[in-house]
Design an enzyme around this catalytic site. Structure first.
Site, short mmCIF file in Angstrom:
data_model
loop_
_atom_site.label_atom_id
_atom_site.label_comp_id
_atom_site.label_asym_id
_atom_site.label_seq_id
_atom_site.Cartn_x
_atom_site.Cartn_y
_atom_site.Cartn_z
N ASP A 7 0.96 -1.25 -0.13
CA ASP A 7 0.14 -0.08 0.04
C ASP A 7 0.96 1.14 0.06
O ASP A 7 2.13 1.18 0.31
CB ASP A 7 -0.85 0.08 1.19
CG ASP A 7 -1.89 1.19 1.11
OD1 ASP A 7 -2.26 1.54 0.18
OD2 ASP A 7 -2.10 1.78 2.44
N SER A 8 0.28 2.30 -0.10
CA SER A 8 1.15 3.43 -0.12
C SER A 8 1.39 3.75 1.32
O SER A 8 2.51 4.78 1.44
CB SER A 8 0.26 4.75 -0.54
OG SER A 8 -0.91 5.10 -0.03
N TYR A 39 -1.02 8.39 -2.52
CA TYR A 39 -0.93 8.17 -4.21
C TYR A 39 -2.27 8.91 -4.76
O TYR A 39 -2.16 8.93 -6.16
CB TYR A 39 -1.22 6.58 -4.47
CG TYR A 39 0.09 5.74 -4.54
CD1 TYR A 39 1.22 6.26 -3.90
CD2 TYR A 39 0.02 4.31 -4.90
CE1 TYR A 39 2.49 5.66 -3.86
CE2 TYR A 39 1.32 3.69 -4.76
CZ TYR A 39 2.53 4.35 -4.40
OH TYR A 39 3.57 3.60 -4.40
N GLY A 40 -3.17 9.00 -4.13
CA GLY A 40 -4.63 9.46 -4.62
C GLY A 40 -4.75 10.64 -5.58
O GLY A 40 -5.60 10.63 -6.31
N CYS A 70 -4.20 -1.69 -1.98
CA CYS A 70 -4.41 -0.24 -2.27
C CYS A 70 -5.31 -0.09 -3.42
O CYS A 70 -5.29 -0.46 -4.49
CB CYS A 70 -3.05 0.54 -2.50
SG CYS A 70 -3.15 2.18 -3.28
N ASN A 71 -6.53 0.67 -3.38
CA ASN A 71 -7.40 0.71 -4.32
C ASN A 71 -6.97 1.72 -5.42
O ASN A 71 -7.13 1.42 -6.59
CB ASN A 71 -8.73 1.51 -3.86
CG ASN A 71 -9.50 0.73 -2.84
OD1 ASN A 71 -10.45 0.02 -3.40
ND2 ASN A 71 -9.24 0.33 -1.82
N THR A 72 -6.19 2.71 -5.07
CA THR A 72 -5.58 3.42 -6.03
C THR A 72 -4.81 2.76 -6.99
O THR A 72 -4.83 3.05 -8.23
CB THR A 72 -4.83 4.73 -5.30
OG1 THR A 72 -5.87 5.16 -4.38
CG2 THR A 72 -4.67 5.79 -6.47
N CYS A 204 -11.01 3.05 0.17
CA CYS A 204 -9.63 3.03 0.17
C CYS A 204 -9.25 2.22 1.62
O CYS A 204 -9.99 2.49 2.58
CB CYS A 204 -9.49 4.67 0.52
SG CYS A 204 -7.79 5.06 1.02
N THR A 205 -8.25 1.67 1.68
CA THR A 205 -8.02 0.75 2.54
C THR A 205 -7.77 1.69 3.95
O THR A 205 -7.94 1.02 4.93
CB THR A 205 -6.49 -0.02 2.37
OG1 THR A 205 -5.70 0.57 1.83
CG2 THR A 205 -7.09 -1.18 1.29
N HIS A 206 -7.16 2.84 3.71
CA HIS A 206 -6.94 3.61 4.98
C HIS A 206 -8.15 3.76 5.70
O HIS A 206 -8.18 3.88 7.08
CB HIS A 206 -6.41 4.95 4.65
CG HIS A 206 -4.98 4.92 4.36
ND1 HIS A 206 -4.29 4.46 3.11
CD2 HIS A 206 -3.82 5.37 5.16
CE1 HIS A 206 -3.12 4.47 3.14
NE2 HIS A 206 -2.81 5.13 4.39
N1 DGL Z 1 -4.96 3.08 0.92
C1 DGL Z 1 -4.83 3.56 -0.55
C2 DGL Z 1 -6.01 3.38 -1.18
O1 DGL Z 1 -6.54 2.39 -0.78
C3 DGL Z 1 -4.31 4.93 -0.24
C4 DGL Z 1 -4.15 5.38 -1.77
C5 DGL Z 1 -3.47 6.98 -1.39
O2 DGL Z 1 -2.17 6.98 -0.75
O3 DGL Z 1 -4.00 8.04 -1.80
O4 DGL Z 1 -6.50 4.02 -2.20
#
Ligand code: DGL
Length: 282
Positions: A7-8, A39-40, A70-72, A204-206
């Site tokens: 993930d980011s 990353y978003g 990470c979804n992005t 978003c996993t966060h």
């Molecule tokens: N956890 C990432 C996701 O699921 C966050 C991406 C980001 O860093 O903006 O998209």
């Protein structure tokens, strides 16, 4: 000889927690690309390059399977990786490797349909508004709208970018401030739909780390679709069908970051349920 997770930042820990519980003997290597988070808001090509660098690092460290938590990254880079370099890369290193994203299991959970099933035109349409809270990159990719429409055209998807949340969670902002931000994003979505969504994906996993704040901001009882549970289910099924991947059996867990090594913030450690310190990525 391990499962890599990427993930980011700390968001993928929500997926890692579910996988560790489901596969306690497997060996896990978690990589947080905190030097480049979030990353978003990055251009797509940058996300593709960063994702490829992270995944390659995990394969080089011995991972056979990488779960892109990470979804992005999954929304922007997953298909490109599968189509353009993964097969050549696996041939070059001489062992089977694969990358699994988290969007497919989430869409399967949201539609109640397998990935290869498509819409039944005779099915009764039932209005169902599904809210997707995600980063700007994921919302702009429209991946949830496109893939859900193929399977369940009766579901209307409304994507809501929440650009402040990842930096706030990474930075350990107070829950009180996070609650205000989440309430603002939920209110924006409700204003756009004209009513509350029937269900929501934390895309978003966060956001899983602060799932309780979304639950509080949405009308009571709004069902949330949780990616960690959906991903754990999908990975277990995948491993049962693919014995060629070696995921180890020592139960070891390693946590790497490209950013500042050391203990993660208190909110993240509370979510993880144990002290958690990241080592420099190798
Ligand atoms: N956890 C990432 C996701 O699921 C966050 C991406 C980001 O860093 O903006 O998209």
């Amino acid at each position: 000889m391990s499962i890599g997770l990427f993930d980011s930042g700390v968001g993928g820990l929500s997926v890692a927690r579910a996988l560790v519980r489901r596969l306690p003997q497997a060996e896990f290597l978690y990589l947080a690309d905190q030097a480049h988070a979030p990353y978003g808001g990055r251009p797509g090509e940058e996300v593709v390059d960063l994702t490829r660098a992270a995944v390659t690092r995990l394969f080089s460290a011995g991972a056979d399977l990488v779960v892109q938590a990470c979804n992005t990254a999954s929304a922007i880079a997953q298909r490109r990786q599968q189509q353009t370099w993964l097969q050549d890369y696996a041939r070059a290193i001489g062992r089977p490797v694969n990358i699994l994203g988290i969007i497919v299991p989430t869409i399967e959970a949201a539609t109640g349909m397998g990935w290869t099933q498509h819409a039944d035109p005779a099915a009764q349409a039932r209005p169902d508004v599904l809210g997707v809270f995600a980063t700007r990159g994921t919302v702009q990719s429209r991946v949830y709208e496109i893939e859900i429409a193929k399977r369940r055209p009766d579901i209307t998807v409304c994507g809501q970018p929440c650009p402040d949340l990842v930096p706030m969670i990474e930075g350990g902002t107070s829950l009180a401030d996070l609650a205000v931000a989440v309430q603002g994003y939920v209110a924006e979505m409700i204003a756009r739909i004209g009513r509350a969504p029937d269900r929501a994906i934390l895309g978003c996993t966060h956001y899983e780390i602060i799932a309780g704040l979304f639950r509080d901001a949405l009308p009571p009882g709004t069902p949330l679709i949780h990616q960690p549970a959906a991903t754990a289910e999908a990975l277990t099924g995948y491993l049962a069908r693919h014995s060629e991947f070696n995921i180890g059996n020592s139960g070891s867990r390693r946590f790497w970051t490209t950013g500042e090594p050391g203990p993660q913030n208190a909110m993240v450690q509370a979510f993880w349920g144990a002290p958690l310190s990241f080592e420099p990525a190798q």
